[in-house]
Design a protein around this motif. Structure first.
Motif, PDB file in Angstrom:
ATOM      1  N   ALA A 155      26.769  41.734  68.989  1.00  0.00           N
ATOM      2  CA  ALA A 155      27.665  40.863  68.217  1.00  0.00           C
ATOM      3  C   ALA A 155      26.940  39.611  67.713  1.00  0.00           C
ATOM      4  O   ALA A 155      27.116  39.201  66.559  1.00  0.00           O
ATOM      5  CB  ALA A 155      28.864  40.465  69.064  1.00  0.00           C
ATOM      6  N   SER A 156      26.109  38.999  68.566  1.00  0.00           N
ATOM      7  CA  SER A 156      25.395  37.785  68.173  1.00  0.00           C
ATOM      8  C   SER A 156      24.422  38.076  67.035  1.00  0.00           C
ATOM      9  O   SER A 156      24.355  37.334  66.042  1.00  0.00           O
ATOM     10  CB  SER A 156      24.637  37.205  69.374  1.00  0.00           C
ATOM     11  OG  SER A 156      25.520  36.819  70.390  1.00  0.00           O
ATOM     12  N   HIS A 157      23.675  39.162  67.183  1.00  0.00           N
ATOM     13  CA  HIS A 157      22.704  39.523  66.141  1.00  0.00           C
ATOM     14  C   HIS A 157      23.408  39.828  64.826  1.00  0.00           C
ATOM     15  O   HIS A 157      22.960  39.412  63.747  1.00  0.00           O
ATOM     16  CB  HIS A 157      21.884  40.738  66.579  1.00  0.00           C
ATOM     17  CG  HIS A 157      20.937  41.227  65.515  1.00  0.00           C
ATOM     18  ND1 HIS A 157      21.208  42.342  64.755  1.00  0.00           N
ATOM     19  CD2 HIS A 157      19.748  40.743  65.082  1.00  0.00           C
ATOM     20  CE1 HIS A 157      20.209  42.525  63.904  1.00  0.00           C
ATOM     21  NE2 HIS A 157      19.324  41.580  64.071  1.00  0.00           N
ATOM     22  N   LEU A 158      24.525  40.537  64.893  1.00  0.00           N
ATOM     23  CA  LEU A 158      25.281  40.868  63.686  1.00  0.00           C
ATOM     24  C   LEU A 158      25.801  39.604  63.010  1.00  0.00           C
ATOM     25  O   LEU A 158      25.825  39.515  61.779  1.00  0.00           O
ATOM     26  CB  LEU A 158      26.447  41.796  64.048  1.00  0.00           C
ATOM     27  CG  LEU A 158      27.230  42.425  62.889  1.00  0.00           C
ATOM     28  CD1 LEU A 158      26.308  43.239  61.996  1.00  0.00           C
ATOM     29  CD2 LEU A 158      28.346  43.304  63.429  1.00  0.00           C
ATOM     30  N   SER A 159      26.194  38.619  63.801  1.00  0.00           N
ATOM     31  CA  SER A 159      26.669  37.347  63.246  1.00  0.00           C
ATOM     32  C   SER A 159      25.551  36.626  62.501  1.00  0.00           C
ATOM     33  O   SER A 159      25.755  36.110  61.396  1.00  0.00           O
ATOM     34  CB  SER A 159      27.203  36.447  64.364  1.00  0.00           C
ATOM     35  OG  SER A 159      28.264  37.060  65.052  1.00  0.00           O
ATOM     36  N   VAL A 160      24.354  36.604  63.091  1.00  0.00           N
ATOM     37  CA  VAL A 160      23.208  35.937  62.462  1.00  0.00           C
ATOM     38  C   VAL A 160      22.801  36.661  61.182  1.00  0.00           C
ATOM     39  O   VAL A 160      22.529  36.026  60.154  1.00  0.00           O
ATOM     40  CB  VAL A 160      22.016  35.869  63.442  1.00  0.00           C
ATOM     41  CG1 VAL A 160      20.762  35.369  62.732  1.00  0.00           C
ATOM     42  CG2 VAL A 160      22.350  34.959  64.610  1.00  0.00           C
ATOM     43  N   VAL A 161      22.767  37.984  61.227  1.00  0.00           N
ATOM     44  CA  VAL A 161      22.410  38.778  60.041  1.00  0.00           C
ATOM     45  C   VAL A 161      23.404  38.512  58.908  1.00  0.00           C
ATOM     46  O   VAL A 161      23.006  38.293  57.754  1.00  0.00           O
ATOM     47  CB  VAL A 161      22.376  40.283  60.374  1.00  0.00           C
ATOM     48  CG1 VAL A 161      22.298  41.117  59.098  1.00  0.00           C
ATOM     49  CG2 VAL A 161      21.188  40.594  61.258  1.00  0.00           C
ATOM     50  N   SER A 162      24.693  38.522  59.233  1.00  0.00           N
ATOM     51  CA  SER A 162      25.727  38.291  58.220  1.00  0.00           C
ATOM     52  C   SER A 162      25.582  36.903  57.610  1.00  0.00           C
ATOM     53  O   SER A 162      25.653  36.744  56.382  1.00  0.00           O
ATOM     54  CB  SER A 162      27.117  38.441  58.849  1.00  0.00           C
ATOM     55  OG  SER A 162      27.286  39.721  59.400  1.00  0.00           O
ATOM     56  N   LEU A 163      25.363  35.903  58.449  1.00  0.00           N
ATOM     57  CA  LEU A 163      25.220  34.532  57.973  1.00  0.00           C
ATOM     58  C   LEU A 163      23.999  34.382  57.085  1.00  0.00           C
ATOM     59  O   LEU A 163      24.062  33.799  55.995  1.00  0.00           O
ATOM     60  CB  LEU A 163      25.134  33.574  59.167  1.00  0.00           C
ATOM     61  CG  LEU A 163      25.076  32.076  58.867  1.00  0.00           C
ATOM     62  CD1 LEU A 163      26.326  31.627  58.153  1.00  0.00           C
ATOM     63  CD2 LEU A 163      24.892  31.286  60.160  1.00  0.00           C
ATOM     64  N   PHE A 164      22.875  34.954  57.514  1.00  0.00           N
ATOM     65  CA  PHE A 164      21.616  34.817  56.780  1.00  0.00           C
ATOM     66  C   PHE A 164      21.691  35.504  55.421  1.00  0.00           C
ATOM     67  O   PHE A 164      21.374  34.910  54.383  1.00  0.00           O
ATOM     68  CB  PHE A 164      20.474  35.404  57.600  1.00  0.00           C
ATOM     69  CG  PHE A 164      19.116  35.243  56.977  1.00  0.00           C
ATOM     70  CD1 PHE A 164      18.418  34.052  57.086  1.00  0.00           C
ATOM     71  CD2 PHE A 164      18.525  36.278  56.271  1.00  0.00           C
ATOM     72  CE1 PHE A 164      17.162  33.887  56.509  1.00  0.00           C
ATOM     73  CE2 PHE A 164      17.275  36.133  55.684  1.00  0.00           C
ATOM     74  CZ  PHE A 164      16.588  34.936  55.812  1.00  0.00           C
ATOM     75  N   TYR A 165      22.124  36.754  55.407  1.00  0.00           N
ATOM     76  CA  TYR A 165      22.136  37.509  54.153  1.00  0.00           C
ATOM     77  C   TYR A 165      23.234  37.043  53.201  1.00  0.00           C
ATOM     78  O   TYR A 165      23.034  37.043  51.978  1.00  0.00           O
ATOM     79  CB  TYR A 165      22.278  39.005  54.431  1.00  0.00           C
ATOM     80  CG  TYR A 165      20.945  39.681  54.674  1.00  0.00           C
ATOM     81  CD1 TYR A 165      20.140  40.081  53.609  1.00  0.00           C
ATOM     82  CD2 TYR A 165      20.483  39.909  55.963  1.00  0.00           C
ATOM     83  CE1 TYR A 165      18.920  40.696  53.828  1.00  0.00           C
ATOM     84  CE2 TYR A 165      19.253  40.519  56.193  1.00  0.00           C
ATOM     85  CZ  TYR A 165      18.481  40.916  55.115  1.00  0.00           C
ATOM     86  OH  TYR A 165      17.259  41.515  55.333  1.00  0.00           O
ATOM     87  N   CYS A 166      24.374  36.632  53.723  1.00  0.00           N
ATOM     88  CA  CYS A 166      25.445  36.138  52.862  1.00  0.00           C
ATOM     89  C   CYS A 166      25.038  34.847  52.161  1.00  0.00           C
ATOM     90  O   CYS A 166      25.317  34.656  50.971  1.00  0.00           O
ATOM     91  CB  CYS A 166      26.724  35.921  53.667  1.00  0.00           C
ATOM     92  SG  CYS A 166      27.559  37.451  54.126  1.00  0.00           S
ATOM     93  N   THR A 167      24.370  33.958  52.899  1.00  0.00           N
ATOM     94  CA  THR A 167      23.936  32.704  52.283  1.00  0.00           C
ATOM     95  C   THR A 167      22.810  32.936  51.273  1.00  0.00           C
ATOM     96  O   THR A 167      22.779  32.312  50.216  1.00  0.00           O
ATOM     97  CB  THR A 167      23.467  31.702  53.354  1.00  0.00           C
ATOM     98  OG1 THR A 167      22.494  32.328  54.202  1.00  0.00           O
ATOM     99  CG2 THR A 167      24.624  31.228  54.193  1.00  0.00           C
TER     100      THR A 167
END
Length: 310
Positions: A242-254
């Motif tokens: 879950a933590s990794h998925l949150s970071v990936v989503s934040l990074f790629y969305c921005t």
């Protein structure tokens, strides 16, 4: 330094996020605070992983490297920005600008590769748990990180060498708070076709490729989680990524927001504002994302600081 046969250029002017003098102290304080939180937060993660033998596993080895890259990434941008605000100067020399571009690309691509390697690690842990220790052995983990660094260095070096071939006819203002590759290419008065082709090809290959790998890994992870019969087992499996998925989503969305804003008309200021998200905010939030839901990290941080982490 003579870029091409045209007029020599020695410096650029970084316009920053705002030219309003009254906003400069606020921007300085805000970015100084975010920078300090980023550095200390990621340093705590590195210290926690290094000091706790229970965290000497592939997942935390990659997280350790990610935290180091995040510190380097923000340190490439923010100190220069803060210095310019403090000295009321917008100047960045051509050499400093080229150096900043080199390290920005280096650490950004390293970040992307580490996130994809971490996705692969979670894929192996959830889809092949019985073979996890055999597959994710120290040799493979070290090789994955080494290859990530080598590709990042070579890619960054290629862009920097191609930048040296560009000619600039006069002093230029950069509507940004750091030297961004696309912005600098647009300011050149020589032919930039090859630079643009290489830049977009590298973006598709080195950003799109790892992202496709992340999507593939998580498609397999979701499929494996759905086959787990118990709700508790599903929750436990999902919580590990879950933590990794949150970071990936934040990074790629921005990052997607940056490129969409840069493609829009009159986008210079909006692109600079959105860039704050992936250059400053995301590295600052990563330590919180990985520590707030992770009992092992909380225990290690408590051992270091003596303060319980909520």
């Amino acid at each position: 330094m003579e870029p091409g046969n045209d007029t020599q250029i020695s410096e650029f002017h970084l316009l920053g996020l705002s030219e309003d003098p009254e906003l400069q102290p606020l921007i300085f304080g805000l970015f100084l605070s975010m920078y300090l939180i980023t550095v200390f937060g990621n340093l705590l993660i590195i210290l926690a992983i290094s000091s706790d033998s229970h965290l000497h596993t592939p997942m935390y080895f990659f997280l350790d490297n990610l935290s180091f890259v995040d510190i380097c990434f923000t340190s490439t941008i923010i100190p220069k920005m803060l210095w310019n605000i403090q000295t009321q100067s917008k100047v960045i020399t051509y050499a400093d600008c080229l150096t900043q571009i080199y390290f920005l690309i280096l650490f950004a691509v390293s970040d992307i590769f580490l996130l994809s390697v971490m996705a692969y690690d979670r894929f192996v842990a959830i889809c092949h748990p019985l073979h996890y220790t055999v597959i994710m052995n120290p040799g493979l983990c070290g090789l994955l990180v080494l290859v990530s660094w080598i590709i990042s260095i070579l890619n960054s070096l290629l862009h920097s060498l191609m930048m040296l071939q560009l000619s600039f006819c006069a002093h230029f203002q950069i509507p940004h708070f750091f030297c961004e590759l696309n912005q600098i290419i647009q300011l050149a008065c020589s032919d930039t076709l090859l630079n643009n082709l290489v830049m977009y090809f590298a973006a598709v290959l080195l950003c799109g490729g790892p992202f496709a790998g992340i999507l593939y890994s998580y498609s397999k992870i979701v499929s494996a989680i759905c086959r787990i019969s118990s709700a508790q087992g599903k929750y436990k499996a999902f919580s590990t990524c879950a933590s990794h998925l949150s970071v990936v989503s934040l990074f790629y969305c921005t990052m997607l927001g940056v490129y969409l804003s840069s493609a829009a008309p009159q986008s210079s200021h909006s692109s600079a504002v959105v860039s704050v998200m992936y250059t400053v905010v995301t590295p600052m939030l990563n330590p919180f994302i990985y520590s707030l839901r992770n009992k092992d990290i909380k225990r290690a941080l408590k051992a270091i600081t003596g303060v319980p982490v909520m």
